[in-house]
Structures are given as C-alpha cells and as structure tokens.
Design an enzyme around this catalytic site. Structure first.
Site, PDB file in Angstrom:
ATOM      1  CB  CYS A  94      -0.891   0.004   1.248  1.00 33.31           C
ATOM      2  SG  CYS A  94      -1.803  -1.539   1.485  1.00 33.31           S
ATOM      3  CD  GLU A 144       0.896  -8.487   2.363  1.00 34.93           C
ATOM      4  OE1 GLU A 144       0.358  -8.982   3.388  1.00 34.93           O
ATOM      5  OE2 GLU A 144       0.266  -7.937   1.449  1.00 34.93           O
TER       6      GLU A 144
END
Length: 606
Positions: free
Chosen positions: A2, A71
C-alpha cells in the site's frame, strides 16, 4: 502492499487527498483518511489479505491507530501466541496483529515480525508515533521533521506537496556516482529516509524524534555455522521452503517472475512443488544479445508452470522512459527499471502478487564482479602501491576504454577503495567533485578489520547498500506503479542471516559462485539447464542511444540542458556523450543517469 501517509501539520482535506492521490497506484482499492487529536493519517490500500472492508486503513485497535505498507508473513503464528495472551481480533488481516504485538511486546515486537514493512502507529494515549521499516529495506519510509512539524509517507513526493523544500546538492552528487540516493538522505534537504532495520519514536508534545536500529548484518561473525556442508544444505533448503511457503499466502492470484537464472528458478521450483500450475512470467527482448527468454521457457516446461513471455516492445519502452520520473519520484538510474516495469505491467493483468528471486547474489556471492575483484585482490593488489601506480598509468594509455578502467583501478590505494569505485564508476571526470560522495555511510564494513574474508565483507556491503538502495527501490517503484505486490523469499531475513553464518567456501569455491544455493536448486531442476554464463537483466540502451534514441539523447542533453544539471563538468560531459556516439567508449550508464536527472529537474522546474 500500500501507500501510507501521516502528519501533525493541519492541511485541508483537499491537500491531504492530493498527497494520497499522487500515489494512488500503490493502493487503488481504497483510500482512507483519519483525523484524531492533532494527527492526520492516510492510506491507499492494495487488498491482499482479508479483502473485506473491515481491514481498510487507517485501522484502530483500542487506543492505537495504524497505517501499514507491506506484509507480515508469519502473522498467523504471532496471532496464535497473542490469542493465548488474551488479545482479540476482529479481522483476518496482519494489520491488527502488528498493533496487538506492539501492545504485548513494545518495540521488541519488531523482533517477532518476518516480513517487508513500513508502518506507523499513533498511540493516542501517549501522544506519540512509533514507526519502523523492515530489516532489509524492502518497503520505503520517508519523513520530514522540523520541531513540532512531522510528516511521513511512502514516497517523498507526497511530503513535498504544499511545502517549500530545497534541492540537496549532496544527494545529487551521490546520485551521479551511485545511480540512486543512499539512505538516510533524499533528493530534498528537508526529507529523510528511515534506514532499513530501524524504528523511530516521535513525541508529539515535545517535538522530539528518536531513531534507533533493531537489526543489522552480523559483521563480526558472532554466529558461525558449525555443521558440515551437507548439514548446511539441508538447513538452507528447509529455510527456503518456509520462506517461499509463507509468501504464497494471499487472498488474490499469485505468480512468479522467472528469468531462467539460478535465483528465480529456485523460487519458481519451490513454489511449483507446493502448488500445481503456478503462473510464471518472463520478459523477451527483440535484440538477441539481450534475450534470454528461452532459458525461462526451458525451466517453466520442466516445472510444468503456466508460463507467459512478455515482449519488451520498443514503443512501450520509450513511453516508460519519457515518463520515468512519474514512477520514480526521485532520480534513479538503474536502467533495468524499464524492463522491470514492463514485466510488472503485464504480470498485473493476471496476478496481484509475484514472487521474485531478488537477494540471492548479495547473500551468496553471486555477482560476476566478485570473481573479478577476488582475482585482483589475490594477484596485483599483493604488490605495493608504489609499484602498482606506474603499472596503472601505463595500462591506462591504451586506446581501449576497458584497459583505461583497469589502469585507473590498479592505482587505487587499497582493494576496498577499488571495489567502492567499481560500483560508483572508476572514471568520474565528468562529475565536478566525485570524491564528495565517498566514503559512503557504510565504510565501517570495510574499516572493521574482522576475520571475515574480503568477499564476505563486500557481500555485507552490497546487502546494506546496493540491495537496499538500488534493487529494492527499483522493484518497489516498478511493481507498485502497476499495483503489483512483489515478494522476495531470498530476502527473508533468516536466509540472509544463515548465509552470513556459513563459511565462504560453501558459497564461493574456486570460482563456483552461489555453490550451496545451486546445489539446493539441483534437487529440483537438472544442472544442464544452467550450464551457461551468468547474465544481468539489462536493456539494449547502448545501441538505442547510438541509433533509435540518438536524437532524443542529443535534444535532452543539449548544451543548454546541461547548464541546468548541477554537479557536472559540462565540457567533459559533452566529451563523454561524443565518445559514446562515436562508438569509442560505452558511456550509456552515464548518459542514462544524465537523462533521468535532467527529466526530474525539468519536472520540478529547476
């Protein structure tokens, strides 16, 4: 994967949205803004885990608010431990796990995370930010700190909006040498990068910022593997299998970048052993000297993957060159960024996550330059400097540019200086003050005269510099430009730490590079598929600049254009451009650096 943003500066909603909108490609699935106390948080989401809106960010967990890019691959394991401690969760994402781990362990939560990440937590009770970046710098994190004014973001261009910043001439000089801007600096004086493996705490009430390191390379060989070669191979295979496995967990389609080389083939092979019909992707150049797509096809056929070959179309490549500074919002001169963008663009049409083979060369001594520098170190650099200098002057009188470079290298004071200048360019007469960019912030790796072999130390150096500043920047910007998440199993910190613990002979033995990594690979694929010289992932820019792109180069690097580029010797720069066009010297790396910087300067009205 993101884009994140946060600030203590009071901006209008329109300004905040423009700061998020400029990196919408990093997370096109949802754009969220939260204002709490005197803090604004923003997030562009690329949904990978728990696609439900409940995992949108900024996300609140008790008195914590978080924005997170990346992540945490082992989040399920951490979550199980936290559940036993009494923590509860309302989503299936890894974002909540970061917050709960922070409450449970404080800053030591970072020791529990295996992943690629840049996150910032706002603690509304203690009125402070806690932020961190992953160990090897896969994910970027920029910030600007001026007393009580604090702003952070995934890319420096976000912070620049609505603010007056000045060009950092030292960073320009560093870029001209290295081809990227080394941490902790950015192209702007007022913006910095949080170093890889570091965290920060910012006290909003005091305006005080503290930065500390939580992980680093084992420079002193405190952790030494004591088993046999076969023991090491078994252990490495076990780590690699888990590194690939945990990176295959996603709630969206996943594939593998496959060049046909050692590293990507190993990742693809392990992935194919865990899942049928894995999708693999490679790029094909029309120029035969640069096209190695047939090797990827051979590997794919053996593994029975669903393989896709992407043609590097000239017109498409030129379009990316023309808009390069849009994707790389700081000057960046690794020309393999162009094919990486093309590969990412077309891969994204079928998958949202792609595994890559990045990190193998640095951790396992795989670069061709290691072989050359090792030979030089054990031969001519055994001679005293007063003897080497006249030899270098004699060799440099040759009309061949390769001989000139060798002559320059032979005259360096020591082998460490030669290696650094090999990376930064031995012939830098076109830069006004080339010594200004040396030594680098990581010279301590060489200055620390531990019992590590020289090849081990340059491997450490490349992990901290080239892998972090060049490879990670290239892949992050190229993949995110097309909303594709790239995951690198060979950059799992356990793989890197294990490689650092091994004897050099397990990795580099009589010119056999990445020996133990290749022996693991041969458990999956036959040796014959890799019985060929190593090659890099490069573009045919040398020929393009002399032919199809000659007018483009001459127009963009005209005398008037060169006047606007700081830090260069204009007359000498014109000479090197002419040398290239006349076919006397391959100067495409320098020309590409100049083109990228010129384009960036024009975009920012310099």
């Amino acid at each position: 994967m993101c884009g994140i943003y946060g600030s203590t500066i009071k901006y209008s909603d329109d300004v905040v949205r423009s700061k998020l909108g400029i990196i919408n490609f990093r997370g096109p699935d949802y754009c969220g803004i939260m204002q709490i106390d005197d803090v604004t948080l923003g997030h562009n989401r690329l949904a990978i885990l728990d696609l439900d809106s409940r995992s949108n960010q900024p996300l609140s967990y008790f008195h914590l608010q978080i924005v997170f890019n990346g992540e945490i691959y082992n989040y399920k394991e951490i979550k199980e431990k936290l559940l036993k401690k009494g923590y509860r969760f309302s989503t299936k994402s890894d974002t909540e796990v970061i917050c709960a781990a922070y409450l449970a362990y404080g800053k030591e939560c970072l020791d529990h995370f295996n992943g690629m990440f840049a996150f910032v937590i706002y603690d509304s009770t203690r009125k402070r930010f806690f932020g961190a970046r992953d160990r090897l710098g896969k994910k970027p994190l920029y910030y600007s700190h001026q007393g009580r004014l604090f702003e952070f973001a995934s890319q420096s261009s976000q912070i620049k909006i609505n603010r007056e910043f000045s060009l950092d001439n030292q960073s320009v000089n560093d870029y001209l040498i290295w081809g990227y801007i080394p941490e902790p600096n950015s192209i702007w004086k007022e913006v910095k990068q949080l170093p890889a493996g570091s965290f920060f705490v910012y006290d909003l009430e005091k305006g005080a910022l503290e930065i500390d390191k939580y992980w680093d390379v084992d420079y002193d060989r405190k952790n030494i593997f004591s088993g046999t070669y076969d023991d090491a191979k078994i252990k490495l295979k076990e780590i690699l299998n888990d590194a690939v496995s945990i990176r295959m967990h996603a709630d969206v389609p996943l594939g593998v970048f496959l060049s046909g080389g050692i590293d990507s083939s190993l990742v693809a092979a392990i992935a194919a052993s865990k899942k049928d019909k894995v999708k693999t992707f490679s790029i094909k150049f029309q120029e035969k000297d640069f096209d190695e797509s047939q090797y990827a096809i051979q590997v794919a056929e053996h593994l029975r993957t669903e393989h896709h070959t992407i043609l590097c179309n000239y017109d498409e490549g030129i379009d990316l060159i023309n808009n390069f500074s849009t994707y790389y919002d700081e000057p960046f001169a690794d020309s393999s960024a162009i094919p990486t963008m093309l590969l990412s663009k077309h891969t994204r049409k079928q998958v949202t996550v792609a595994l890559s083979g990045d990190g193998g060369d640095e951790a396992f001594a795989g670069y061709e330059r290691y072989k050359w520098i090792n030979l030089v170190n054990k031969s001519i650099f055994k001679l005293p400097l007063p003897i080497r200098k006249p030899i270098g002057k004699l060799v440099s009188m040759s009309p061949k540019y390769k001989h000139k470079l060798i002559g320059l290298g032979v005259g360096e004071k020591d082998i460490e200086s030669l290696y650094i200048k090999m990376l930064g360019g031995l012939e830098n007469s076109w830069i006004k003050d080339p010594e200004k960019g040396m030594p680098t912030p990581f010279m301590h790796i060489f200055e620390n005269k531990s019992d590590k072999d020289f090849l081990e130390r340059i491997s450490d150096f490349d992990i901290k510099t080239y892998l972090n500043g060049d490879i990670n920047t290239k892949v992050d910007r190229a993949s995110m430009a097309f909303s594709l998440e790239s995951r690198a199993p060979l950059m799992d910190y356990r793989v890197v730490e294990f490689s650092r613990s091994l004897p050099l002979s397990f990795k580099y033995n009589r010119g056999n590079q990445k020996m133990i990594l290749k022996d693991v690979l041969y458990d999956y694929l036959p040796h014959r598929l890799f019985d060929r010289p190593k090659s890099g992932f490069t573009m045919p820019l040398k020929d393009w600049f002399r032919n199809e792109l000659k007018s483009y180069v001459m127009d963009n690097l005209s005398s008037s254009s060169l006047q606007n580029i700081p830090g260069i010797n204009i007359q000498r720069t014109q000479e090197i451009i002419k040398q290239h066009m006349d076919g006397k010297w391959n100067r495409y790396p320098q020309i590409w650096k100049l083109l990228v910087l010129s384009q960036w300067l024009k975009k920012h009205n310099f």
